[in-house]
Scaffold this active site. Structure first.
Site, short mmCIF file in Angstrom:
data_model
loop_
_atom_site.label_atom_id
_atom_site.label_comp_id
_atom_site.label_asym_id
_atom_site.label_seq_id
_atom_site.Cartn_x
_atom_site.Cartn_y
_atom_site.Cartn_z
N LYS A 287 1.08 -1.33 -0.15
CA LYS A 287 -0.03 0.04 0.12
C LYS A 287 0.57 0.97 0.05
O LYS A 287 2.08 1.08 0.55
CB LYS A 287 -0.71 0.23 1.52
CG LYS A 287 -2.47 -1.01 1.07
CD LYS A 287 -2.41 -1.50 2.83
CE LYS A 287 -3.78 -0.07 2.83
NZ LYS A 287 -4.41 -0.36 3.87
O1 G3P Z 1 -8.42 0.34 6.24
C1 G3P Z 1 -9.28 2.16 6.80
C2 G3P Z 1 -9.05 2.38 8.22
O2 G3P Z 1 -8.29 1.70 9.34
C3 G3P Z 1 -9.93 2.89 9.07
O3 G3P Z 1 -11.00 3.51 8.85
O4 G3P Z 1 -13.18 3.59 10.69
O5 G3P Z 1 -10.44 4.29 11.69
O6 G3P Z 1 -11.96 5.47 9.21
P1 G3P Z 1 -11.29 4.39 10.00
#
Ligand code: G3P
Length: 219
Positions: A86
């Site tokens: 990534k």
């Molecule tokens: O893979 C994306 C993730 O780590 C972010 O998720 O829910 O923290 O915005 P969130």
């Protein structure tokens, strides 16, 4: 679907469900799981994911300069052919993504917030591009519409790049996006657990069990 975690216990709990193609991680998830962002630690994590049936493992390269991003990316890619590297969609990240895909490294551009960044990702040869749905909504944007537009862009470009929707906050968002043409998702353990729940299914299963206990269906 992919499972978005760097936590060994969550992998051991949820990968046996057999519904995940692979595991995705990022530096924040590593920090949350107290896993150092190092090649050695990522190698161990990837080995665990593969042993639990994961067919792909995504981890993020690091550095601020193009050569740092590429050097770390090469080392990650060399861990295993099932590793996807990534790289955030910064100016340096885009150059690093192009260089790595030219070297045959599997790349997922990440932290995608705008449909135009999908065009950039396709052009850089990324195998996946990961928009952050929840974070788009948090910032006051229409994340659902943007993600649907992103999928339309890759479909319209007849690109093999897959829109890997990340930062999904509930099971309904997943279902709505799938119904609107999206097909690749990474979900947190919390959302994964929601996918195994429906109270009406539980009621039906309880009713089945009562009949079975009553002697029908067994001799
Ligand atoms: O893979 C994306 C993730 O780590 C972010 O998720 O829910 O923290 O915005 P969130």
């Amino acid at each position: 679907m992919f499972l978005d975690t760097a936590n060994l216990n969550e992998m051991a709990e949820l990968l046996p469900l057999g519904i995940f193609y692979g595991v995705t991680t990022n530096p924040l998830l590593l920090e949350r799981a107290k896993v150092p962002c190092s090649h050695h630690a990522l190698q161990d994590l990837a080995a665990t994911a593969f042993a639990l049936g994961s067919k792909e493992f995504m981890c993020q390269t690091w550095g601020t300069k193009v050569d740092e991003l590429v050097d770390n990316g090469i080392r990650l890619a060399n861990l295993d052919s099932r590793v996807v590297v990534k790289v955030p969609l910064t100016f340096a990240g885009i150059e690093a993504a192009s260089m790595m895909s030219n070297l045959g490294i599997r790349v997922c551009t990440t932290a995608c917030y705008s449909p135009h960044q999908v065009i950039t990702s396709v052009s850089a040869g990324a195998e996946y591009v990961a928009p952050y749905l929840g974070r788009m909504n948090d910032a006051g944007r229409d994340g659902m519409q943007s993600v649907v537009d992103m999928q339309k862009i890759v479909d319209g470009m007849r690109s093999k790049t897959r829109v890997l929707v990340a930062s999904i906050r509930d099971a309904d968002q997943l279902a709505v996006l799938a119904a609107r043409g999206c097909n690749t998702f990474t979900i947190s353990p919390k959302v994964a657990r929601l996918l195994t729940e429906d109270e009406l299914t539980m009621d039906a299963a309880t009713d089945f069990a009562k009949v079975e206990e009553g002697g029908f269906g067994s001799s």
